[in-house]
Design a protein around this motif. Structure first.
Motif, PDB file in Angstrom:
ATOM      1  N   VAL A  87       0.792  -1.091  -0.033  1.00  0.00           N
ATOM      2  CA  VAL A  87       0.062  -0.262  -0.015  1.00  0.00           C
ATOM      3  C   VAL A  87       0.842   1.412   0.110  1.00  0.00           C
ATOM      4  O   VAL A  87       0.716   2.361  -0.559  1.00  0.00           O
ATOM      5  CB  VAL A  87      -1.088   0.077   1.392  1.00  0.00           C
ATOM      6  CG1 VAL A  87      -1.561   1.305   1.299  1.00  0.00           C
ATOM      7  CG2 VAL A  87      -1.981  -1.124   1.156  1.00  0.00           C
ATOM      8  N   ALA A  88       1.967   1.387   0.901  1.00  0.00           N
ATOM      9  CA  ALA A  88       2.841   2.639   0.869  1.00  0.00           C
ATOM     10  C   ALA A  88       3.444   2.524  -0.616  1.00  0.00           C
ATOM     11  O   ALA A  88       3.591   3.806  -1.072  1.00  0.00           O
ATOM     12  CB  ALA A  88       4.053   2.160   1.850  1.00  0.00           C
ATOM     13  N   TYR A  89       4.115   1.706  -1.184  1.00  0.00           N
ATOM     14  CA  TYR A  89       4.346   1.493  -2.509  1.00  0.00           C
ATOM     15  C   TYR A  89       3.396   2.207  -3.408  1.00  0.00           C
ATOM     16  O   TYR A  89       3.705   2.990  -4.574  1.00  0.00           O
ATOM     17  CB  TYR A  89       4.960   0.599  -3.289  1.00  0.00           C
ATOM     18  CG  TYR A  89       6.419   0.058  -2.706  1.00  0.00           C
ATOM     19  CD1 TYR A  89       7.500   1.069  -2.958  1.00  0.00           C
ATOM     20  CD2 TYR A  89       6.828  -1.012  -2.263  1.00  0.00           C
ATOM     21  CE1 TYR A  89       8.764   0.787  -2.259  1.00  0.00           C
ATOM     22  CE2 TYR A  89       8.080  -1.382  -1.646  1.00  0.00           C
ATOM     23  CZ  TYR A  89       8.905  -0.424  -1.833  1.00  0.00           C
ATOM     24  OH  TYR A  89      10.156  -0.639  -1.392  1.00  0.00           O
ATOM     25  N   LEU A  90       2.049   1.788  -3.469  1.00  0.00           N
ATOM     26  CA  LEU A  90       1.066   2.411  -4.314  1.00  0.00           C
ATOM     27  C   LEU A  90       0.861   3.836  -3.978  1.00  0.00           C
ATOM     28  O   LEU A  90       0.522   4.652  -4.936  1.00  0.00           O
ATOM     29  CB  LEU A  90      -0.304   1.638  -3.954  1.00  0.00           C
ATOM     30  CG  LEU A  90      -0.443   0.093  -4.853  1.00  0.00           C
ATOM     31  CD1 LEU A  90      -1.535  -0.316  -4.294  1.00  0.00           C
ATOM     32  CD2 LEU A  90      -0.202   0.439  -6.229  1.00  0.00           C
ATOM     33  N   ARG A  91       0.871   4.515  -2.617  1.00  0.00           N
ATOM     34  CA  ARG A  91       0.759   5.835  -2.610  1.00  0.00           C
ATOM     35  C   ARG A  91       1.966   6.514  -3.061  1.00  0.00           C
ATOM     36  O   ARG A  91       1.740   7.754  -3.438  1.00  0.00           O
ATOM     37  CB  ARG A  91       0.690   5.909  -1.029  1.00  0.00           C
ATOM     38  CG  ARG A  91      -0.450   5.216  -0.145  1.00  0.00           C
ATOM     39  CD  ARG A  91      -1.704   5.954  -0.234  1.00  0.00           C
ATOM     40  NE  ARG A  91      -2.643   5.550   0.464  1.00  0.00           N
ATOM     41  CZ  ARG A  91      -3.023   5.506   1.754  1.00  0.00           C
ATOM     42  NH1 ARG A  91      -2.141   6.348   2.416  1.00  0.00           N
ATOM     43  NH2 ARG A  91      -3.878   4.866   2.455  1.00  0.00           N
ATOM     44  N   LEU A  92       3.069   5.888  -3.390  1.00  0.00           N
ATOM     45  CA  LEU A  92       4.249   6.473  -3.959  1.00  0.00           C
ATOM     46  C   LEU A  92       4.089   6.294  -5.541  1.00  0.00           C
ATOM     47  O   LEU A  92       4.989   6.706  -6.330  1.00  0.00           O
ATOM     48  CB  LEU A  92       5.539   5.827  -3.645  1.00  0.00           C
ATOM     49  CG  LEU A  92       5.946   6.280  -2.048  1.00  0.00           C
ATOM     50  CD1 LEU A  92       6.963   5.311  -1.674  1.00  0.00           C
ATOM     51  CD2 LEU A  92       6.478   7.609  -2.133  1.00  0.00           C
ATOM     52  N   ARG A  93       3.053   5.677  -5.968  1.00  0.00           N
ATOM     53  CA  ARG A  93       2.781   5.431  -7.486  1.00  0.00           C
ATOM     54  C   ARG A  93       4.063   4.371  -7.868  1.00  0.00           C
ATOM     55  O   ARG A  93       4.062   4.186  -9.178  1.00  0.00           O
ATOM     56  CB  ARG A  93       2.824   6.664  -8.207  1.00  0.00           C
ATOM     57  CG  ARG A  93       1.683   7.815  -8.088  1.00  0.00           C
ATOM     58  CD  ARG A  93       0.384   7.007  -8.122  1.00  0.00           C
ATOM     59  NE  ARG A  93      -0.731   8.143  -8.047  1.00  0.00           N
ATOM     60  CZ  ARG A  93      -1.396   8.737  -6.994  1.00  0.00           C
ATOM     61  NH1 ARG A  93      -1.078   7.986  -5.855  1.00  0.00           N
ATOM     62  NH2 ARG A  93      -2.260   9.537  -7.133  1.00  0.00           N
ATOM     63  N   GLN A  94       4.527   3.717  -7.017  1.00  0.00           N
ATOM     64  CA  GLN A  94       5.705   2.701  -7.468  1.00  0.00           C
ATOM     65  C   GLN A  94       4.804   1.464  -7.554  1.00  0.00           C
ATOM     66  O   GLN A  94       5.038   0.275  -6.725  1.00  0.00           O
ATOM     67  CB  GLN A  94       6.595   2.528  -6.736  1.00  0.00           C
ATOM     68  CG  GLN A  94       7.440   4.015  -6.566  1.00  0.00           C
ATOM     69  CD  GLN A  94       8.398   3.880  -5.493  1.00  0.00           C
ATOM     70  OE1 GLN A  94       9.010   2.693  -5.353  1.00  0.00           O
ATOM     71  NE2 GLN A  94       9.039   5.126  -4.956  1.00  0.00           N
ATOM     72  N   VAL A  95       3.922   1.137  -8.530  1.00  0.00           N
ATOM     73  CA  VAL A  95       3.019  -0.163  -8.774  1.00  0.00           C
ATOM     74  C   VAL A  95       3.941  -1.257  -9.003  1.00  0.00           C
ATOM     75  O   VAL A  95       3.563  -2.454  -8.289  1.00  0.00           O
ATOM     76  CB  VAL A  95       2.278   0.244 -10.034  1.00  0.00           C
ATOM     77  CG1 VAL A  95       1.184  -1.092 -10.370  1.00  0.00           C
ATOM     78  CG2 VAL A  95       1.497   1.447  -9.781  1.00  0.00           C
ATOM     79  N   ASP A  96       5.116  -1.192  -9.694  1.00  0.00           N
ATOM     80  CA  ASP A  96       5.793  -2.688  -9.950  1.00  0.00           C
ATOM     81  C   ASP A  96       6.370  -3.046  -8.641  1.00  0.00           C
ATOM     82  O   ASP A  96       6.590  -4.253  -8.258  1.00  0.00           O
ATOM     83  CB  ASP A  96       7.160  -2.189 -10.948  1.00  0.00           C
ATOM     84  CG  ASP A  96       6.469  -1.962 -12.417  1.00  0.00           C
ATOM     85  OD1 ASP A  96       5.291  -2.391 -12.623  1.00  0.00           O
ATOM     86  OD2 ASP A  96       7.164  -1.413 -13.069  1.00  0.00           O
ATOM     87  N   ALA A  97       7.076  -2.005  -7.800  1.00  0.00           N
ATOM     88  CA  ALA A  97       7.503  -2.357  -6.342  1.00  0.00           C
ATOM     89  C   ALA A  97       6.297  -2.829  -5.355  1.00  0.00           C
ATOM     90  O   ALA A  97       6.478  -3.870  -4.894  1.00  0.00           O
ATOM     91  CB  ALA A  97       8.019  -1.033  -5.661  1.00  0.00           C
ATOM     92  N   ALA A  98       5.210  -2.477  -5.601  1.00  0.00           N
ATOM     93  CA  ALA A  98       3.933  -2.930  -4.891  1.00  0.00           C
ATOM     94  C   ALA A  98       3.507  -4.240  -5.421  1.00  0.00           C
ATOM     95  O   ALA A  98       3.119  -5.264  -4.532  1.00  0.00           O
ATOM     96  CB  ALA A  98       3.015  -1.902  -5.089  1.00  0.00           C
TER      97      ALA A  98
END
Length: 220
Positions: A87-98
């Motif tokens: 969820v934190a990565y999604l908030r950063l718009r880092q979808v691949d990391a999420a």
């Protein structure tokens, strides 16, 4: 698209209750030295979790990432660290990391419904509707009483008004929700809409209309 809000207090509270219950069993069967180590791990894990959630509340997802990474190190076999880190990565718009985090989580805890729920949101964010529906179905299979997941699956099934099979599945889920929440106006409206799309029973639609008028008059 709205980013998934998956750090609900009730979900995290339930997790900690289940985790602490399991740890009580461990404690009673451990030596004093082992008990101290377990206590220290849990204290640190709770601190990481609380700080991570606080950073998300303050719109500081990058700082939350560090806390949730530490949480995974402390509790590598528990789903909550992977879920909140994604969820934190999604908030950063880092979808691949999420996605990479969720894949690790599912590989570790494959029967956790929340991880599949988050994976469906990642797919939805990527515009992969079919995969999103597949993950929602898996999340619901693992936790049939999760009303939020069931409603999201209904939402996906009603997206394509030409897909009669998907609409029929949505009707089935909406009827299930109607039994559980008979005064839920949104559920009744969605059910009436789905029945009309599927050329359903007109009398049933009219009955729902009567129920809605009663509920709305009570609000007035």
């Amino acid at each position: 698209m709205n980013l998934p809000n998956l750090c609900f207090i009730d979900r995290n509270l339930l997790f900690w209750m289940q985790l602490l219950f399991g740890l009580f069993v461990v404690v009673f069967s451990s030596t004093s030295a082992e008990v101290g180590e377990v206590d220290s791990t849990i204290v640190s894990a709770i601190q990481c979790q609380n700080m991570g959630l606080a950073y998300l509340e303050e719109s500081q997802p990058l700082k939350a990432v560090t806390q949730f990474e530490n949480l995974i190190e402390l509790l590598p076999n528990e789903a909550i660290g992977y879920a909140n880190l994604a969820v934190a990565y999604l908030r950063l718009r880092q979808v691949d990391a999420a996605e990479e985090v969720i894949q690790r989580g599912i590989a570790t805890v494959p029967l956790n419904s929340q991880l599949h729920f988050i994976y469906s949101e990642i797919y939805h964010f990527q515009g992969k509707s079919d995969q999103a529906v597949t993950e929602l179905k898996e999340a619901l299979r693992l936790k049939p009483d999760d009303l939020e997941v069931r409603y999201l699956l209904i939402r996906e099934n009603l997206r394509d008004r030409r897909n009669t099979k998907a609409i029929s599945r949505a009707i089935m889920d909406l009827r299930f929700l109607r039994k559980l929440t008979p005064t839920n106006i949104v559920v009744l409206l969605k059910l009436a809409q789905a029945l009309l799309l599927n050329n359903g029973d007109v009398e049933q639609v009219e009955q729902i209309g009567k129920e809605l008028r009663v509920l709305l008059s009570d609000i007035d």
